[in-house]
Enzyme design. Structure first.
Site, PDB file in Angstrom:
ATOM      1  N   CYS A 175       0.832  -1.202   0.000  1.00 24.89           N
ATOM      2  CA  CYS A 175       0.000   0.000   0.000  1.00 24.89           C
ATOM      3  C   CYS A 175       0.873   1.261   0.000  1.00 24.89           C
ATOM      4  O   CYS A 175       1.451   1.604  -1.016  1.00 24.89           O
ATOM      5  CB  CYS A 175      -0.993  -0.040   1.147  1.00 24.89           C
ATOM      6  SG  CYS A 175      -2.396   1.084   0.913  1.00 24.89           S
ATOM      7  N   HIS A 232      -3.729  -5.244   0.685  1.00 28.51           N
ATOM      8  CA  HIS A 232      -3.179  -5.596   2.003  1.00 28.51           C
ATOM      9  C   HIS A 232      -3.149  -7.114   2.193  1.00 28.51           C
ATOM     10  O   HIS A 232      -4.053  -7.694   2.796  1.00 28.51           O
ATOM     11  CB  HIS A 232      -4.010  -4.944   3.112  1.00 28.51           C
ATOM     12  CG  HIS A 232      -3.762  -3.476   3.248  1.00 28.51           C
ATOM     13  ND1 HIS A 232      -2.862  -2.954   4.152  1.00 28.51           N
ATOM     14  CD2 HIS A 232      -4.284  -2.429   2.579  1.00 28.51           C
ATOM     15  CE1 HIS A 232      -2.846  -1.632   4.037  1.00 28.51           C
ATOM     16  NE2 HIS A 232      -3.700  -1.284   3.089  1.00 28.51           N
ATOM     17  N   GLU A 286      -1.345  -8.731   4.205  1.00 32.49           N
ATOM     18  CA  GLU A 286      -1.071  -9.094   5.602  1.00 32.49           C
ATOM     19  C   GLU A 286      -2.344  -9.385   6.390  1.00 32.49           C
ATOM     20  O   GLU A 286      -2.291 -10.018   7.446  1.00 32.49           O
ATOM     21  CB  GLU A 286      -0.272  -7.974   6.288  1.00 32.49           C
ATOM     22  CG  GLU A 286      -1.080  -6.791   6.785  1.00 32.49           C
ATOM     23  CD  GLU A 286      -1.553  -5.834   5.694  1.00 32.49           C
ATOM     24  OE1 GLU A 286      -2.291  -4.875   6.015  1.00 32.49           O
ATOM     25  OE2 GLU A 286      -1.172  -6.030   4.522  1.00 32.49           O
TER      26      GLU A 286
END
Length: 254
Positions: free
Chosen positions: A115, A223, A225
């Protein structure tokens, strides 16, 4: 007999925040957990590494990879030729991120940029950003709805198409498209010559890039994660990053 260390050390950039009047630096657990899950050991990198000569080089010496995380803040626009103020700025992070990118290019250290991290990679290599995607003709609104729960905000929002013969296609074992989450106001306008596009959304926005002539330097706009343990795509990205870091670690040994 000495202990054999084979898990790569991954430097993770931090963000500046105010915590009840105390200046603080932080990183979300989700990034650290994703690195640990993939087999790396995360180590936080404070902005103060630029406070004196040689501090950054000393901090980088034991590291085998760098993670540039997402952030609520945005890059100050003067870095990519735009005028005006940035209400959500973190100038200390800007400076450290650009210094880290220059160092990892020089040392060929593996990078995963997420990001804001992707946007830092773009700007550091001569590219530019759209400051507000939702007002650009032909581009969708890529922001999350802040009134929703976190699980809803991070839910898959749109598809991306992976471009052929790149690093990302190699990581995802032949898949050509994925649904990804979308939690960003800004995005890529142009790329510098050292980056290649790795994936695009249906509106044409570049959603992933890699650094040419580098063993592993990948940036993604979404994202991975978030709930990485439950996402095959996330595991492929972090797994590829940690494997590249292990190779770097092995090559760096005397």
């Amino acid at each position: 007999m000495g202990i054999i260390f084979n898990k790569p050390l991954i430097g993770v950039i931090m963000c500046q925040i105010d915590m009840q009047g105390h200046p603080s630096q932080m990183v979300h657990n989700k990034y650290l957990d994703a690195i640990l899950l993939a087999g790396g050991i995360p180590l936080a990198l404070p902005h103060g590494l630029l406070a004196a000569p040689d501090l950054l080089e000393q901090a980088l010496a034991p590291l085998s990879g760098i993670l540039l995380t997402g952030s609520p803040s945005n890059i100050e626009p003067w870095h990519y030729g735009e005028s005006g103020d940035e209400p959500y700025a973190d100038p200390g992070r800007d400076k450290l991120a650009f210094a880290l990118i220059n160092a990892l290019i020089a040392h060929r250290t593996p990078l995963l940029a997420i990001c804001r991290g992707l946007q830092e990679l773009v700007v550091a290599t001569g590219g530019t950003l759209h400051r507000q995607l939702h007002v650009q003709p032909g581009l969708r609104d890529h922001r999350e709805d802040g009134t929703l729960s976190l699980d809803e905000q991070y839910a898959p929002a749109h598809d991306i198409v992976i471009e052929p013969d790149g690093l990302l296609q190699e990581l995802v074992a032949g898949e050509t498209a994925f649904w990804v989450n979308s939690l960003h106001q800004q995005g890529i306008k142009t790329l510098g010559p050292s980056l290649r596009s790795e994936a695009r959304s249906a509106d044409g926005l570049i959603e992933a890039v890699s650094l040419r002539d580098h063993p592993f330097a990948l940036g993604v706009q979404w994202h991975p994660e978030w709930h990485a343990a439950e996402s095959l795509l996330s595991q492929q990205l972090f797994g590829g990053f940690i494997r590249a870091s292990q190779r770097y670690q092995q090559d760096a040994r005397p």
